[in-house]
Design a protein around this motif. Structure first.
Motif, PDB file in Angstrom:
ATOM      1  N   GLY A   1       0.774  -1.227   0.000  1.00 20.31           N
ATOM      2  CA  GLY A   1       0.000   0.000   0.000  1.00 20.31           C
ATOM      3  C   GLY A   1       0.805   1.276   0.000  1.00 20.31           C
ATOM      4  N   GLN A   2       2.085   1.174  -0.161  1.00 24.02           N
ATOM      5  CA  GLN A   2       2.925   2.366  -0.233  1.00 24.02           C
ATOM      6  C   GLN A   2       3.883   2.224  -1.416  1.00 24.02           C
ATOM      7  N   ILE A   3       4.005   3.278  -2.209  1.00 19.55           N
ATOM      8  CA  ILE A   3       4.933   3.264  -3.342  1.00 19.55           C
ATOM      9  C   ILE A   3       6.028   4.292  -3.066  1.00 19.55           C
ATOM     10  N   ASP A   4       7.271   3.817  -3.111  1.00 18.76           N
ATOM     11  CA  ASP A   4       8.429   4.705  -3.014  1.00 18.76           C
ATOM     12  C   ASP A   4       8.992   4.888  -4.418  1.00 18.76           C
ATOM     13  N   PHE A   5       9.296   6.120  -4.763  1.00 13.59           N
ATOM     14  CA  PHE A   5       9.926   6.438  -6.040  1.00 13.59           C
ATOM     15  C   PHE A   5      11.354   6.874  -5.721  1.00 13.59           C
ATOM     16  N   ASP A   6      12.330   6.069  -6.085  1.00  9.88           N
ATOM     17  CA  ASP A   6      13.730   6.383  -5.832  1.00  9.88           C
ATOM     18  C   ASP A   6      14.418   6.745  -7.137  1.00  9.88           C
ATOM     19  N   CYS A   7      15.273   7.755  -7.090  1.00  2.64           N
ATOM     20  CA  CYS A   7      16.079   8.161  -8.233  1.00  2.64           C
ATOM     21  C   CYS A   7      17.514   7.727  -7.946  1.00  2.64           C
ATOM     22  N   ILE A   8      18.153   7.092  -8.919  1.00  7.04           N
ATOM     23  CA  ILE A   8      19.517   6.604  -8.758  1.00  7.04           C
ATOM     24  C   ILE A   8      20.392   7.332  -9.770  1.00  7.04           C
TER      25      ILE A   8
ATOM     26  N   LYS B   1      24.012   8.032 -11.534  1.00 15.48           N
ATOM     27  CA  LYS B   1      25.301   7.421 -11.890  1.00 15.48           C
ATOM     28  C   LYS B   1      25.430   5.997 -11.359  1.00 15.48           C
ATOM     29  N   GLY B   2      24.325   5.333 -11.132  1.00  9.10           N
ATOM     30  CA  GLY B   2      24.351   3.958 -10.652  1.00  9.10           C
ATOM     31  C   GLY B   2      24.830   3.806  -9.224  1.00  9.10           C
ATOM     32  N   GLN B   3      24.998   4.912  -8.489  1.00  6.87           N
ATOM     33  CA  GLN B   3      25.560   4.823  -7.145  1.00  6.87           C
ATOM     34  C   GLN B   3      24.717   5.541  -6.101  1.00  6.87           C
ATOM     35  N   LYS B   4      24.387   6.782  -6.343  1.00  9.78           N
ATOM     36  CA  LYS B   4      23.714   7.606  -5.338  1.00  9.78           C
ATOM     37  C   LYS B   4      22.198   7.466  -5.475  1.00  9.78           C
ATOM     38  N   ARG B   5      21.551   7.065  -4.397  1.00  8.80           N
ATOM     39  CA  ARG B   5      20.097   6.849  -4.391  1.00  8.80           C
ATOM     40  C   ARG B   5      19.415   7.907  -3.534  1.00  8.80           C
ATOM     41  N   LYS B   6      18.279   8.382  -4.035  1.00 11.35           N
ATOM     42  CA  LYS B   6      17.502   9.358  -3.275  1.00 11.35           C
ATOM     43  C   LYS B   6      16.019   9.024  -3.444  1.00 11.35           C
ATOM     44  N   THR B   7      15.296   8.910  -2.335  1.00 15.54           N
ATOM     45  CA  THR B   7      13.852   8.734  -2.407  1.00 15.54           C
ATOM     46  C   THR B   7      13.255  10.092  -2.734  1.00 15.54           C
ATOM     47  N   VAL B   8      12.641  10.198  -3.913  1.00 14.58           N
ATOM     48  CA  VAL B   8      12.106  11.484  -4.355  1.00 14.58           C
ATOM     49  C   VAL B   8      10.635  11.654  -4.009  1.00 14.58           C
ATOM     50  N   LYS B   9       9.935  10.547  -3.790  1.00 12.79           N
ATOM     51  CA  LYS B   9       8.521  10.641  -3.426  1.00 12.79           C
ATOM     52  C   LYS B   9       8.089   9.328  -2.785  1.00 12.79           C
ATOM     53  N   ARG B  10       7.207   9.456  -1.794  1.00  9.80           N
ATOM     54  CA  ARG B  10       6.602   8.305  -1.125  1.00  9.80           C
ATOM     55  C   ARG B  10       5.112   8.576  -1.068  1.00  9.80           C
ATOM     56  N   VAL B  11       4.312   7.640  -1.575  1.00 10.37           N
ATOM     57  CA  VAL B  11       2.865   7.838  -1.646  1.00 10.37           C
ATOM     58  C   VAL B  11       2.148   6.613  -1.080  1.00 10.37           C
ATOM     59  N   ASP B  12       1.196   6.867  -0.199  1.00 11.53           N
ATOM     60  CA  ASP B  12       0.343   5.797   0.319  1.00 11.53           C
ATOM     61  C   ASP B  12      -0.852   5.625  -0.611  1.00 11.53           C
ATOM     62  N   MET B  13      -1.305   4.395  -0.758  1.00  6.32           N
ATOM     63  CA  MET B  13      -2.441   4.116  -1.638  1.00  6.32           C
ATOM     64  C   MET B  13      -3.698   4.858  -1.184  1.00  6.32           C
ATOM     65  N   GLU B  14      -3.815   5.169   0.103  1.00  9.11           N
ATOM     66  CA  GLU B  14      -4.979   5.914   0.575  1.00  9.11           C
ATOM     67  C   GLU B  14      -5.044   7.311  -0.038  1.00  9.11           C
ATOM     68  N   LYS B  15      -3.890   7.869  -0.397  1.00  5.87           N
ATOM     69  CA  LYS B  15      -3.851   9.216  -0.973  1.00  5.87           C
ATOM     70  C   LYS B  15      -3.933   9.204  -2.495  1.00  5.87           C
ATOM     71  N   ILE B  16      -3.958   8.020  -3.071  1.00  5.37           N
ATOM     72  CA  ILE B  16      -4.058   7.903  -4.528  1.00  5.37           C
ATOM     73  C   ILE B  16      -5.524   7.764  -4.916  1.00  5.37           C
ATOM     74  N   GLU B  17      -5.974   8.629  -5.824  1.00  4.89           N
ATOM     75  CA  GLU B  17      -7.350   8.558  -6.309  1.00  4.89           C
ATOM     76  C   GLU B  17      -7.485   7.477  -7.370  1.00  4.89           C
ATOM     77  N   LEU B  18      -6.536   7.451  -8.303  1.00  3.92           N
ATOM     78  CA  LEU B  18      -6.563   6.432  -9.344  1.00  3.92           C
ATOM     79  C   LEU B  18      -5.192   6.311  -9.988  1.00  3.92           C
TER      80      LEU B  18
END
Length: 189
Positions: free
Chosen positions: A91-98, A100-117
């Motif tokens: 029920g939660q989607i994390d969007f991570d940006c990577i 140069k194949g090394q540095k990772r950053k979570t750019v957005k985290r969304v719970d399914m309750e906040k998703i309309e469609l």
């Protein structure tokens, strides 16, 4: 309950099934591509001016300063090696940006309750949301199937463009079947 396993191990298995991760390489957005090209051109131009000034003045100091400035420009240039990873956990989607194949950053985290469609891009389900801001975490490849998640964010309703695989779509459907729309109604998850 009917149809659900009674043991704790069986329940754990159901919970573990609601996990999916998708990794994909992304094309650079057009704006960042233009900035990259402009910065490379600027670095080459500065080096050429440095060589010309060195030959004209007979001192290497000007060339070294220009070389330093060109190096700084290339260091600050946006990377072309970008990938995204989507992680769906119950029920939660994390969007991570990577980068140069090394540095990772979570750019957005969304719970399914906040998703309309969540719907395939360019389907009628999304027509009423065209004026909402769009963030793009997709592969930007024309051959891929992109989806738009319409979610309530910190600044109101927003559209999130991403490129999930079939397993992730199946997990999203298992968690919230009414929120996931299909382009082809005959398709099963």
């Amino acid at each position: 309950m009917r149809g659900l396993p009674e043991s704790g191990a069986g329940m754990r298995m159901i919970m573990e099934e609601l996990y999916s991760e998708t990794y994909l390489r992304a094309k650079l957005p057009p704006k960042k591509t233009a900035v990259r090209v402009l910065m490379i051109f600027l670095a080459v131009l500065i080096l050429a001016v440095g060589v010309f000034a060195m030959l004209l003045m007979g001192t290497i100091l000007v060339f070294l300063v220009m070389l330093l400035v060109a190096g700084l420009i290339l260091f600050l240039m946006p990377t072309a090696n970008i990938a995204y990873e989507y992680i769906f956990v119950d029920g939660q989607i994390d969007f991570d940006c990577i980068f140069k194949g090394q540095k990772r950053k979570t750019v957005k985290r969304v719970d399914m309750e906040k998703i309309e469609l969540i719907a395939p891009e360019n389907t009628p389900y999304l027509d009423s949301y065209q004026n909402c801001p769009l963030v793009d975490y997709s592969s930007r490849m024309d051959t891929d199937h992109h989806y738009i998640a319409v979610a309530l964010g910190e600044k109101g309703t927003e559209r999130i463009r991403f490129t999930p695989d079939d397993k992730m779509l199946r997990m999203i459907w298992m968690k919230s079947p009414g929120k996931l729309k299909k382009a082809d109604e005959s398709r099963t998850w």
